[in-house]
Design an enzyme around this catalytic site. Sequence first.
Site, PDB file in Angstrom:
ATOM      1  N   THR A  12       9.547 -19.875  -5.885  1.00 18.64           N
ATOM      2  CA  THR A  12       8.647 -18.829  -5.977  1.00 18.64           C
ATOM      3  C   THR A  12       8.087 -18.039  -6.292  1.00 18.64           C
ATOM      4  O   THR A  12       7.172 -16.771  -6.656  1.00 18.64           O
ATOM      5  CB  THR A  12       9.030 -17.762  -4.425  1.00 18.64           C
ATOM      6  OG1 THR A  12       9.117 -18.659  -3.456  1.00 18.64           O
ATOM      7  CG2 THR A  12       7.699 -16.984  -3.707  1.00 18.64           C
ATOM      8  N   SER A  54      12.612 -24.977  -4.520  1.00 14.62           N
ATOM      9  CA  SER A  54      13.966 -25.092  -4.913  1.00 14.62           C
ATOM     10  C   SER A  54      14.226 -26.078  -3.597  1.00 14.62           C
ATOM     11  O   SER A  54      15.800 -26.360  -3.735  1.00 14.62           O
ATOM     12  CB  SER A  54      14.721 -23.501  -4.983  1.00 14.62           C
ATOM     13  OG  SER A  54      14.745 -23.322  -3.071  1.00 14.62           O
ATOM     14  N   THR A  85      14.446 -19.281  -4.240  1.00  8.77           N
ATOM     15  CA  THR A  85      15.686 -18.461  -3.654  1.00  8.77           C
ATOM     16  C   THR A  85      17.118 -18.715  -3.020  1.00  8.77           C
ATOM     17  O   THR A  85      17.414 -19.098  -2.724  1.00  8.77           O
ATOM     18  CB  THR A  85      15.266 -16.861  -2.897  1.00  8.77           C
ATOM     19  OG1 THR A  85      14.089 -17.481  -1.735  1.00  8.77           O
ATOM     20  CG2 THR A  85      15.023 -16.134  -4.176  1.00  8.77           C
ATOM     21  N   ASP A  86      15.417 -20.025  -1.983  1.00  8.69           N
ATOM     22  CA  ASP A  86      16.140 -20.813  -1.132  1.00  8.69           C
ATOM     23  C   ASP A  86      17.133 -21.327  -1.255  1.00  8.69           C
ATOM     24  O   ASP A  86      19.017 -21.664  -0.595  1.00  8.69           O
ATOM     25  CB  ASP A  86      14.952 -21.759  -0.203  1.00  8.69           C
ATOM     26  CG  ASP A  86      14.464 -21.012   0.082  1.00  8.69           C
ATOM     27  OD1 ASP A  86      14.974 -19.938   0.410  1.00  8.69           O
ATOM     28  OD2 ASP A  86      13.062 -21.579   0.857  1.00  8.69           O
TER      29      ASP A  86
END
Length: 333
Positions: A12, A54, A85-86
């Site tokens: 992101t 991710s 982030t995931d």
Amino acid sequence: MKKILLLTTGGTIASRPTEGGLSPEMDGAGLLSRLGGAADSYALTIRDLLRLDSSNIQPEEWQLIARAVYEARDGFDGVVITHCTDTMAYTASVLSFMLQNISIPVVLTGAQLPIEHPLTDALENMRTALAMASSGVGGVFLAFDRKVILGTRAVKTRTTDFDAFESVNWPLAGHVDAGGLHICREAIPERKGECLLREKLCRDVFLIKLTPGLNPEIFDMLLAMHYRGVVIEAFGAGGLHFIRRDLIAKLHAAARAGVSVVVCSQCLYERSDFSLYEVGQRALAQGVIQGYDMTTEAAVTKLMWALGQTGESEKVRELFQRSLCGEVAVDQE
């Protein structure tokens, strides 16, 4: 100035709007151009490894990232890895096992909003990551929302809030306030030797979240699919049902077939303890491995890593009986 290597993988933080939604289009030079003067305090080298969301970061990408860090360890004071982030907590955890005892800081970071967004959190996260990467404190860490978390203790707990990650069952490795970056030395595991790249992973690991009435035949399916490891998120301190639907018998069959089964708790905080209840003691008798206070991310990646190092179930068990990089409290027995 400290020499810092910036490895970019997409995510992101590097995304731009496209007709198909946000896509990681920006390279490392683009990221640094948005940092302005904050980057002037470091001698930065950029290497663009990947441009992926991710959700597409998988074991093959973990190995690529680990090799890049290992090869750079002697030429830099620290490494910053930008990442979506995931799955960042999984990557931070598995890198901790593959790069045990690394003497320089390796810091993952990302953002909930792209760096070009006017309200982005990316700038603050990058500043924190760069500060930690120049700290001289060896290990793998995750920097987010002015917090630094040990790699094996990070869990993503929020999907949109900037305070997206928590350090579970472990103190923060560091935090940033008006006084700068503060390191909690008690939260930094002691290095126990030289860093050796141990990048082999076993992808045949399955995660099960236990639900009331779960059909035990799922273990037959996993055996037929040649899975070598299973992580079970059990109830509370370690509950597994055995009335009407006997999971315990299936665990025994899995153990006989050489499958390593790790059981941790569905509860985010505190630890599992299979010695408390009859169901837990029955499971222990069938050879399950206790996860104690490990996060699910750490349990899954440690099992993938352990099975990549050895094909012997007993050696896998031995690896889970000790803390390798702060992933589990060692005084549980």
